[in-house]
Design a protein around this motif. Sequence first.
Motif, PDB file in Angstrom:
ATOM      1  N   THR A 167      42.604 -30.835 -42.044  1.00  0.00           N
ATOM      2  CA  THR A 167      43.743 -30.185 -41.374  1.00  0.00           C
ATOM      3  C   THR A 167      44.748 -29.605 -42.366  1.00  0.00           C
ATOM      4  N   ALA A 168      44.721 -30.050 -43.626  1.00  0.00           N
ATOM      5  CA  ALA A 168      45.699 -29.655 -44.643  1.00  0.00           C
ATOM      6  C   ALA A 168      47.134 -29.889 -44.163  1.00  0.00           C
ATOM      7  N   SER A 169      47.324 -30.922 -43.374  1.00  0.00           N
ATOM      8  CA  SER A 169      48.670 -31.203 -42.884  1.00  0.00           C
ATOM      9  C   SER A 169      48.908 -32.708 -42.782  1.00  0.00           C
ATOM     10  N   SER A 170      49.841 -33.226 -43.614  1.00  0.00           N
ATOM     11  CA  SER A 170      50.121 -34.663 -43.524  1.00  0.00           C
ATOM     12  C   SER A 170      50.733 -34.993 -42.179  1.00  0.00           C
ATOM     13  N   ASN A 171      51.485 -34.034 -41.626  1.00  0.00           N
ATOM     14  CA  ASN A 171      52.127 -34.277 -40.344  1.00  0.00           C
ATOM     15  C   ASN A 171      51.113 -34.465 -39.225  1.00  0.00           C
TER      16      ASN A 171
ATOM     17  N   ASN B   2      57.322 -37.873 -48.938  1.00  0.00           N
ATOM     18  CA  ASN B   2      56.522 -38.253 -50.094  1.00  0.00           C
ATOM     19  C   ASN B   2      55.285 -37.378 -50.202  1.00  0.00           C
ATOM     20  N   MET B   3      55.364 -36.394 -51.064  1.00  0.00           N
ATOM     21  CA  MET B   3      54.208 -35.504 -51.214  1.00  0.00           C
ATOM     22  C   MET B   3      53.839 -35.423 -52.677  1.00  0.00           C
ATOM     23  N   ASP B   4      53.112 -36.413 -53.118  1.00  0.00           N
ATOM     24  CA  ASP B   4      52.766 -36.462 -54.532  1.00  0.00           C
ATOM     25  C   ASP B   4      51.801 -35.341 -54.924  1.00  0.00           C
ATOM     26  N   GLY B   5      50.842 -35.079 -54.033  1.00  0.00           N
ATOM     27  CA  GLY B   5      49.865 -34.031 -54.335  1.00  0.00           C
ATOM     28  C   GLY B   5      50.568 -32.683 -54.450  1.00  0.00           C
ATOM     29  N   THR B   6      51.503 -32.451 -53.540  1.00  0.00           N
ATOM     30  CA  THR B   6      52.247 -31.191 -53.560  1.00  0.00           C
ATOM     31  C   THR B   6      53.098 -31.106 -54.828  1.00  0.00           C
ATOM     32  N   ALA B   7      53.688 -32.241 -55.217  1.00  0.00           N
ATOM     33  CA  ALA B   7      54.505 -32.264 -56.439  1.00  0.00           C
ATOM     34  C   ALA B   7      53.639 -31.939 -57.655  1.00  0.00           C
TER      35      ALA B   7
ATOM     36  N   ALA C  13      58.622 -30.458 -44.287  1.00  0.00           N
ATOM     37  CA  ALA C  13      57.601 -31.234 -43.567  1.00  0.00           C
ATOM     38  C   ALA C  13      56.219 -30.941 -44.131  1.00  0.00           C
ATOM     39  N   GLY C  14      55.312 -31.907 -43.963  1.00  0.00           N
ATOM     40  CA  GLY C  14      53.955 -31.712 -44.462  1.00  0.00           C
ATOM     41  C   GLY C  14      53.106 -30.885 -43.515  1.00  0.00           C
ATOM     42  N   VAL C  15      53.156 -29.573 -43.705  1.00  0.00           N
ATOM     43  CA  VAL C  15      52.309 -28.693 -42.904  1.00  0.00           C
ATOM     44  C   VAL C  15      51.516 -27.797 -43.861  1.00  0.00           C
ATOM     45  N   PRO C  16      50.459 -27.127 -43.375  1.00  0.00           N
ATOM     46  CA  PRO C  16      49.634 -26.360 -44.303  1.00  0.00           C
ATOM     47  C   PRO C  16      50.425 -25.300 -45.070  1.00  0.00           C
ATOM     48  N   GLY C  17      50.185 -25.218 -46.352  1.00  0.00           N
ATOM     49  CA  GLY C  17      50.734 -24.144 -47.165  1.00  0.00           C
ATOM     50  C   GLY C  17      52.191 -24.263 -47.548  1.00  0.00           C
ATOM     51  N   VAL C  18      52.841 -25.338 -47.133  1.00  0.00           N
ATOM     52  CA  VAL C  18      54.273 -25.436 -47.405  1.00  0.00           C
ATOM     53  C   VAL C  18      54.526 -25.597 -48.906  1.00  0.00           C
ATOM     54  N   GLY C  19      53.520 -26.066 -49.621  1.00  0.00           N
ATOM     55  CA  GLY C  19      53.630 -26.212 -51.074  1.00  0.00           C
ATOM     56  C   GLY C  19      53.985 -24.903 -51.748  1.00  0.00           C
ATOM     57  N   LEU C  20      53.482 -23.789 -51.210  1.00  0.00           N
ATOM     58  CA  LEU C  20      53.767 -22.491 -51.824  1.00  0.00           C
ATOM     59  C   LEU C  20      55.229 -22.103 -51.647  1.00  0.00           C
TER      60      LEU C  20
ATOM     61  N   LEU D 251      42.979 -26.047 -52.457  1.00  0.00           N
ATOM     62  CA  LEU D 251      43.811 -27.024 -53.178  1.00  0.00           C
ATOM     63  C   LEU D 251      44.769 -27.732 -52.229  1.00  0.00           C
ATOM     64  N   ASP D 252      45.227 -26.993 -51.201  1.00  0.00           N
ATOM     65  CA  ASP D 252      46.120 -27.566 -50.197  1.00  0.00           C
ATOM     66  C   ASP D 252      45.426 -28.746 -49.517  1.00  0.00           C
ATOM     67  N   MET D 253      44.128 -28.560 -49.243  1.00  0.00           N
ATOM     68  CA  MET D 253      43.374 -29.625 -48.575  1.00  0.00           C
ATOM     69  C   MET D 253      43.300 -30.870 -49.475  1.00  0.00           C
ATOM     70  N   ILE D 254      43.052 -30.624 -50.758  1.00  0.00           N
ATOM     71  CA  ILE D 254      42.932 -31.776 -51.674  1.00  0.00           C
ATOM     72  C   ILE D 254      44.287 -32.466 -51.834  1.00  0.00           C
ATOM     73  N   ARG D 255      45.346 -31.649 -51.995  1.00  0.00           N
ATOM     74  CA  ARG D 255      46.647 -32.301 -52.244  1.00  0.00           C
ATOM     75  C   ARG D 255      47.164 -33.017 -50.997  1.00  0.00           C
ATOM     76  N   THR D 256      46.830 -32.517 -49.820  1.00  0.00           N
ATOM     77  CA  THR D 256      47.248 -33.229 -48.618  1.00  0.00           C
ATOM     78  C   THR D 256      46.586 -34.608 -48.567  1.00  0.00           C
ATOM     79  N   ALA D 257      45.309 -34.670 -48.984  1.00  0.00           N
ATOM     80  CA  ALA D 257      44.620 -35.962 -49.027  1.00  0.00           C
ATOM     81  C   ALA D 257      45.334 -36.912 -49.987  1.00  0.00           C
ATOM     82  N   VAL D 258      45.795 -36.376 -51.117  1.00  0.00           N
ATOM     83  CA  VAL D 258      46.539 -37.215 -52.071  1.00  0.00           C
ATOM     84  C   VAL D 258      47.879 -37.648 -51.452  1.00  0.00           C
ATOM     85  N   ASN D 259      48.541 -36.701 -50.787  1.00  0.00           N
ATOM     86  CA  ASN D 259      49.840 -37.028 -50.166  1.00  0.00           C
ATOM     87  C   ASN D 259      49.758 -38.246 -49.250  1.00  0.00           C
ATOM     88  N   ILE D 260      48.756 -38.252 -48.381  1.00  0.00           N
ATOM     89  CA  ILE D 260      48.726 -39.357 -47.413  1.00  0.00           C
ATOM     90  C   ILE D 260      48.195 -40.655 -48.047  1.00  0.00           C
TER      91      ILE D 260
HETATM   92  N1  ASP Z   1      49.840 -29.237 -46.770  1.00  0.00           N
HETATM   93  C1  ASP Z   1      50.579 -30.230 -47.464  1.00  0.00           C
HETATM   94  C2  ASP Z   1      50.849 -31.409 -46.558  1.00  0.00           C
HETATM   95  O1  ASP Z   1      50.890 -31.284 -45.364  1.00  0.00           O
HETATM   96  C3  ASP Z   1      51.838 -29.699 -48.040  1.00  0.00           C
HETATM   97  C4  ASP Z   1      51.520 -28.656 -49.080  1.00  0.00           C
HETATM   98  O2  ASP Z   1      51.314 -29.056 -50.221  1.00  0.00           O
HETATM   99  O3  ASP Z   1      51.432 -27.479 -48.774  1.00  0.00           O
HETATM  100  O4  ASP Z   1      51.025 -32.499 -47.011  1.00  0.00           O
END
Ligand code: ASP
Length: 431
Positions: free
Chosen positions: A271-275, A307-312, A350-357, A384-393
């Motif tokens: 889903t690429a979304s922690s939310n 807490n979004m470590d992958g995004t960071a 919020a943790g939604v797809p692509g918010v990292g950009l 990469l968004d998919m991978i970092r979201t997995a790290v975030n959660i």
């Molecule tokens: N998609 C990420 C999340 O929901 C946020 C991001 O890095 O874009 O955790």
Amino acid sequence: MDTKKPLSLTSRVIIGMVTGILTGFIIRALFEGNGFVDAYIVNGLFEVGGKIFIASLKMLVVPLVFVSLVCGTSSLKDITTLGRMGGKTLSFYIITTAAAITLALFMGTVFQPGAGADLTAASTFAATEAPSLGKVIIDMFPTNPISSMAEGKTLQIIVFALLFGIAISAAGEAGERVAAMFNDLNEVIMKLVALLMNIAPYGVFFLMAKLFTGLGLSAIVNLAEYFLVLSAALLIHGLVTYSVMLKAFAGLSPITFLRKMEDAVMFAFSTASSNATIPVTMETAKYRLGVDNKVASFTIPLGATVNMDGTAIMQGVATAFIAQAFNIDLTMGDYLTVILTATLASIGTAGVPGVGLIMLAMVLNQVGLPLEGIALIMGVDRLLDMIRTAVNITGDCCVSCIVAKSENALDIDRFNDPYAGEKEEEVHLHK
Ligand code: ASP
């Protein structure tokens, strides 16, 4: 008699994911440009199936966060526990995020993924300002809890639920009646989560098939170094940092922890979304890892937002990459600014797809790097968004376990039981 054991949910989701990815590739290879396949299969069946799946996950987030947090808070014997738990949780979230960006900046400067690109800037992008700490804090307080819920503002919902829960525990008999109702509601909502997880294999299939039909992998070849350094940093943080923390702060087995994360990781990945993944992360924390509801209901939704470590990590590597590509030297002060801005920006978004950009635009702006750097990396961002979201959660669950252990709210037997959580995933629709 049929003695075949049904496949576990995890295996079914993996099958859905792998067949989805393969289907995407095959359609891309064999039917590219085929109007019928495009219209009815890819943008028809896959799109509709995937969207419905995401919508049904999101549908659960607000009721789940509110109800479980009210239950969690109202069950606290002593309200000071809340302050202590909140303090610990936030401290761990901030520490893991800062460690993540530091690791990313370190890897970005050592491996120099952008060196030699020699680009010059002619800025065409506009960035929004990074929010100030004051604004982030003010924004946590709702003026109208119903509109916070309607807009899905997780932090505001958390604040309201905490206050509501505290009031319930202070309201004597009336409070007990309301708490009992919320406890029942919580059971029902968790059943709804389980119900949804049972259709997940199909949902994940549709999402992956649609995504991989359209995913241009040629961009990855051009940005191979960036992609590799960033994925390596994400992997190191996901596998090493959390393992060390779990062992050091809670004496828990990292292997057991990581194995139990598989469902949540797959949901986050697709889903690429922690939310949107909150229902599954919560299920994993409570039923698989044994975290008590009073800790999980607080740490998980809070983590999905702050807490979004992958995004960071992505902010760190991308900043280093863009600075190198445009031949701009960053000072030590700039690096500190990156760490601060990225941490703050991650709290407020919020943790939604692509918010990292979007957060990256704030970070680049803050240290005066050209915003068109974002265009450089956009092509590979989805994967990469998919991978970092997995790290975030994974980070959220790791901190949840550590806090629960320290609060005596972790069921160790459940944590160590490899089959824990399977009963909760069963749904029987006939009596
Ligand atoms: N998609 C990420 C999340 O929901 C946020 C991001 O890095 O874009 O955790």
